[in-house]
Write a protein that holds these residues in place. Structure first.
Motif, PDB file in Angstrom:
ATOM      1  N   ALA A 150      35.568  55.371  47.119  1.00 18.75           N
ATOM      2  CA  ALA A 150      35.052  54.044  47.464  1.00 18.75           C
ATOM      3  C   ALA A 150      35.054  53.908  48.973  1.00 18.75           C
ATOM      4  O   ALA A 150      35.877  54.508  49.664  1.00 18.75           O
ATOM      5  N   PHE A 151      34.123  53.119  49.470  1.00 16.26           N
ATOM      6  CA  PHE A 151      34.132  52.740  50.873  1.00 16.26           C
ATOM      7  C   PHE A 151      34.851  51.403  51.019  1.00 16.26           C
ATOM      8  O   PHE A 151      34.746  50.527  50.143  1.00 16.26           O
ATOM      9  N   TRP A 152      35.583  51.249  52.097  1.00 21.72           N
ATOM     10  CA  TRP A 152      36.103  49.935  52.461  1.00 21.72           C
ATOM     11  C   TRP A 152      34.917  49.031  52.766  1.00 21.72           C
ATOM     12  O   TRP A 152      34.020  49.398  53.520  1.00 21.72           O
ATOM     13  N   TYR A 153      34.916  47.849  52.151  1.00 23.01           N
ATOM     14  CA  TYR A 153      33.814  46.911  52.334  1.00 23.01           C
ATOM     15  C   TYR A 153      34.347  45.665  53.029  1.00 23.01           C
ATOM     16  O   TYR A 153      34.871  44.767  52.383  1.00 23.01           O
ATOM     17  N   PRO A 154      34.239  45.594  54.368  1.00 19.56           N
ATOM     18  CA  PRO A 154      34.786  44.445  55.105  1.00 19.56           C
ATOM     19  C   PRO A 154      33.842  43.245  55.045  1.00 19.56           C
ATOM     20  O   PRO A 154      32.851  43.196  55.751  1.00 19.56           O
ATOM     21  N   ALA A 198      51.591  48.683  37.784  1.00 18.93           N
ATOM     22  CA  ALA A 198      52.974  49.168  37.940  1.00 18.93           C
ATOM     23  C   ALA A 198      53.317  49.405  39.407  1.00 18.93           C
ATOM     24  O   ALA A 198      53.927  50.422  39.767  1.00 18.93           O
ATOM     25  N   GLY A 199      52.902  48.463  40.259  1.00 14.53           N
ATOM     26  CA  GLY A 199      53.224  48.538  41.671  1.00 14.53           C
ATOM     27  C   GLY A 199      52.277  49.388  42.504  1.00 14.53           C
ATOM     28  O   GLY A 199      52.396  49.434  43.741  1.00 14.53           O
ATOM     29  N   THR A 200      51.339  50.075  41.873  1.00 14.93           N
ATOM     30  CA  THR A 200      50.366  50.890  42.599  1.00 14.93           C
ATOM     31  C   THR A 200      49.161  50.035  42.962  1.00 14.93           C
ATOM     32  O   THR A 200      48.587  49.357  42.096  1.00 14.93           O
ATOM     33  N   PHE A 201      48.769  50.065  44.220  1.00 12.57           N
ATOM     34  CA  PHE A 201      47.671  49.251  44.741  1.00 12.57           C
ATOM     35  C   PHE A 201      46.356  49.984  44.466  1.00 12.57           C
ATOM     36  O   PHE A 201      45.964  50.899  45.186  1.00 12.57           O
ATOM     37  N   VAL A 202      45.664  49.572  43.415  1.00 12.76           N
ATOM     38  CA  VAL A 202      44.521  50.324  42.902  1.00 12.76           C
ATOM     39  C   VAL A 202      43.365  50.360  43.905  1.00 12.76           C
ATOM     40  O   VAL A 202      42.771  51.422  44.156  1.00 12.76           O
ATOM     41  N   ASN A 203      43.006  49.213  44.491  1.00 15.63           N
ATOM     42  CA  ASN A 203      41.907  49.173  45.463  1.00 15.63           C
ATOM     43  C   ASN A 203      42.158  50.184  46.578  1.00 15.63           C
ATOM     44  O   ASN A 203      41.251  50.926  46.973  1.00 15.63           O
ATOM     45  N   TYR A 204      43.346  50.182  47.105  1.00 12.88           N
ATOM     46  CA  TYR A 204      43.732  51.070  48.196  1.00 12.88           C
ATOM     47  C   TYR A 204      43.611  52.534  47.791  1.00 12.88           C
ATOM     48  O   TYR A 204      43.079  53.363  48.548  1.00 12.88           O
ATOM     49  N   GLU A 205      44.089  52.855  46.598  1.00 12.81           N
ATOM     50  CA  GLU A 205      44.117  54.247  46.153  1.00 12.81           C
ATOM     51  C   GLU A 205      42.709  54.799  45.938  1.00 12.81           C
ATOM     52  O   GLU A 205      42.451  55.987  46.197  1.00 12.81           O
ATOM     53  N   LEU A 260      38.178  43.451  45.115  1.00 11.03           N
ATOM     54  CA  LEU A 260      37.873  43.034  46.482  1.00 11.03           C
ATOM     55  C   LEU A 260      38.058  44.167  47.486  1.00 11.03           C
ATOM     56  O   LEU A 260      38.897  45.045  47.313  1.00 11.03           O
ATOM     57  N   GLY A 261      37.255  44.119  48.557  1.00 12.80           N
ATOM     58  CA  GLY A 261      37.459  44.999  49.696  1.00 12.80           C
ATOM     59  C   GLY A 261      36.977  46.418  49.523  1.00 12.80           C
ATOM     60  O   GLY A 261      37.185  47.248  50.414  1.00 12.80           O
ATOM     61  N   ILE A 262      36.352  46.725  48.392  1.00 13.98           N
ATOM     62  CA  ILE A 262      35.878  48.090  48.169  1.00 13.98           C
ATOM     63  C   ILE A 262      34.453  48.057  47.630  1.00 13.98           C
ATOM     64  O   ILE A 262      33.992  47.059  47.079  1.00 13.98           O
ATOM     65  N   ASN A 263      33.766  49.171  47.789  1.00 11.36           N
ATOM     66  CA  ASN A 263      32.452  49.338  47.186  1.00 11.36           C
ATOM     67  C   ASN A 263      32.300  50.792  46.773  1.00 11.36           C
ATOM     68  O   ASN A 263      32.464  51.698  47.593  1.00 11.36           O
ATOM     69  N   THR A 264      32.025  51.005  45.489  1.00  7.71           N
ATOM     70  CA  THR A 264      31.821  52.360  44.989  1.00  7.71           C
ATOM     71  C   THR A 264      30.335  52.582  44.732  1.00  7.71           C
ATOM     72  O   THR A 264      29.572  51.625  44.575  1.00  7.71           O
ATOM     73  N   PRO A 265      29.888  53.834  44.692  1.00  7.42           N
ATOM     74  CA  PRO A 265      28.463  54.113  44.504  1.00  7.42           C
ATOM     75  C   PRO A 265      27.921  53.557  43.195  1.00  7.42           C
ATOM     76  O   PRO A 265      28.606  53.572  42.169  1.00  7.42           O
ATOM     77  N   ASP A 275      32.552  50.110  35.980  1.00  5.04           N
ATOM     78  CA  ASP A 275      32.257  51.213  36.890  1.00  5.04           C
ATOM     79  C   ASP A 275      33.393  51.342  37.900  1.00  5.04           C
ATOM     80  O   ASP A 275      34.506  50.890  37.637  1.00  5.04           O
ATOM     81  N   GLY A 276      33.132  51.937  39.052  1.00  5.64           N
ATOM     82  CA  GLY A 276      34.224  52.244  39.958  1.00  5.64           C
ATOM     83  C   GLY A 276      34.892  51.065  40.616  1.00  5.64           C
ATOM     84  O   GLY A 276      36.023  51.172  41.088  1.00  5.64           O
ATOM     85  N   ASP A 277      34.218  49.906  40.685  1.00  5.56           N
ATOM     86  CA  ASP A 277      34.833  48.745  41.341  1.00  5.56           C
ATOM     87  C   ASP A 277      34.817  47.485  40.482  1.00  5.56           C
ATOM     88  O   ASP A 277      35.164  46.405  40.947  1.00  5.56           O
ATOM     89  N   THR A 278      34.413  47.618  39.226  1.00  6.27           N
ATOM     90  CA  THR A 278      34.313  46.468  38.318  1.00  6.27           C
ATOM     91  C   THR A 278      34.813  46.881  36.933  1.00  6.27           C
ATOM     92  O   THR A 278      34.529  47.987  36.481  1.00  6.27           O
ATOM     93  N   PHE A 279      35.561  45.997  36.280  1.00  8.77           N
ATOM     94  CA  PHE A 279      36.047  46.340  34.944  1.00  8.77           C
ATOM     95  C   PHE A 279      36.277  45.066  34.132  1.00  8.77           C
ATOM     96  O   PHE A 279      36.333  43.961  34.668  1.00  8.77           O
ATOM     97  N   TYR A 280      36.392  45.246  32.818  1.00 13.54           N
ATOM     98  CA  TYR A 280      36.662  44.145  31.894  1.00 13.54           C
ATOM     99  C   TYR A 280      38.135  44.125  31.500  1.00 13.54           C
ATOM    100  O   TYR A 280      38.745  45.175  31.281  1.00 13.54           O
ATOM    101  N   LEU A 281      38.668  42.933  31.407  1.00 13.12           N
ATOM    102  CA  LEU A 281      40.000  42.750  30.845  1.00 13.12           C
ATOM    103  C   LEU A 281      39.909  42.733  29.323  1.00 13.12           C
ATOM    104  O   LEU A 281      38.828  42.601  28.751  1.00 13.12           O
ATOM    105  N   GLY A 282      41.055  42.838  28.689  1.00 10.67           N
ATOM    106  CA  GLY A 282      41.072  42.848  27.231  1.00 10.67           C
ATOM    107  C   GLY A 282      40.521  41.587  26.599  1.00 10.67           C
ATOM    108  O   GLY A 282      40.044  41.613  25.465  1.00 10.67           O
ATOM    109  N   ASN A 283      40.567  40.459  27.332  1.00 10.73           N
ATOM    110  CA  ASN A 283      40.042  39.205  26.782  1.00 10.73           C
ATOM    111  C   ASN A 283      38.563  39.007  27.078  1.00 10.73           C
ATOM    112  O   ASN A 283      37.998  37.965  26.777  1.00 10.73           O
ATOM    113  N   GLY A 284      37.923  40.014  27.687  1.00  7.34           N
ATOM    114  CA  GLY A 284      36.493  39.934  27.968  1.00  7.34           C
ATOM    115  C   GLY A 284      36.136  39.453  29.357  1.00  7.34           C
ATOM    116  O   GLY A 284      34.975  39.522  29.757  1.00  7.34           O
ATOM    117  N   ASP A 285      37.124  38.944  30.121  1.00  5.35           N
ATOM    118  CA  ASP A 285      36.855  38.531  31.499  1.00  5.35           C
ATOM    119  C   ASP A 285      36.543  39.757  32.354  1.00  5.35           C
ATOM    120  O   ASP A 285      37.072  40.843  32.119  1.00  5.35           O
TER     121      ASP A 285
END
Length: 224
Positions: free
Chosen positions: A82-86, A68-75, A16-21, A1-11
């Motif tokens: 997403a809301f910043w989740y402190p 590729a150098g883009t900070f995904v959480n920030y973007e 961190l620091g964000i929360n999406t609906p 979903d918007g703040d959680t994802f799977y890697l290719g190896n299943g992990d």
């Protein structure tokens, strides 16, 4: 979903620091689509945080994510999906995340798109004496000169583990209290029906969204 994802190896990675609906709530699909477009099929760099564990109790990696150098959480925060989740512990990038949220809020985009309704969150009793679920409440005021249907509106906190969905009409120029615990609703009092406290004593943010997911008002406390 918007703040959680799977890697290719299943992990699994929890960003961190964000929360999406959560699924079914306003902007949940948009958040998922935004993240998908940024990372799907691409090589990601996971950065650990000095103030948090590298994984959580569910076995998910807790990471700041780059592509590729883009900070995904920030973007995602800056795009308004997403809301910043402190966290209580904080994170290494809270300054950047707060900056991203201020930009989204100032631009009125995504989750920060402003509703036309003139209702405000005026007060949160977040640290009551006794049982938190029974004593916590939030005050919402309708400043319109007409009754407002709040059907399909949402109220939630930053963690967004639970959300209150309204099926209620608030009278014109009237304030209502929304208690965290259980009880019998009436014209000026509603009950969330949650079994424990929702509003963190250390700091939290209440978010009120209308039937289209637009930001009616938010109330933040406890953070500088």
């Amino acid at each position: 979903d918007g703040d959680t994802f799977y890697l290719g190896n299943g992990d699994k990675v929890r960003m961190l620091g964000i929360n999406t609906p959560e699924s079914g709530r306003p902007y949940s699909e948009e958040a998922t689509e935004f993240l998908t477009n940024m990372i799907l099929g691409k090589e990601v760099t996971l950065v650990n945080d000095s103030k948090n564990s590298n994984s959580d109790s569910y076995g998910r990696f807790l990471s700041h994510v780059y592509v590729a150098g883009t900070f995904v959480n920030y973007e995602i925060i800056r795009a308004g999906f997403a809301f910043w989740y402190p966290y209580t512990s904080g994170t290494d990038f809270d300054v950047e995340y707060e900056e991203a949220q201020e930009a989204a809020s100032n631009n009125g985009i995504g989750l920060w798109t402003v509703s036309s309704y003139n209702l405000t969150i005026d007060y949160i009793e977040y640290n009551p004496e006794g049982d938190e679920a029974e004593g916590e409440y939030l005050i919402v005021t309708n400043h319109e000169n007409y009754n407002v249907s709040m059907v399909d509106w949402f109220l939630q906190d930053e963690a967004a583990q639970t959300a209150y969905e309204f099926n209620f009409t608030i009278m014109n120029n009237t304030s209502i209290r929304i208690y965290t615990g259980s009880g019998t609703d009436n014209e000026t009092t509603l009950f969330w029906g949650w079994y424990q406290g929702i509003w963190n004593n250390s700091g939290d943010m209440a978010i009120l969204q209308d039937e289209d997911g637009l930001m009616v008002d938010y109330y933040r406390y406890g953070y500088d």
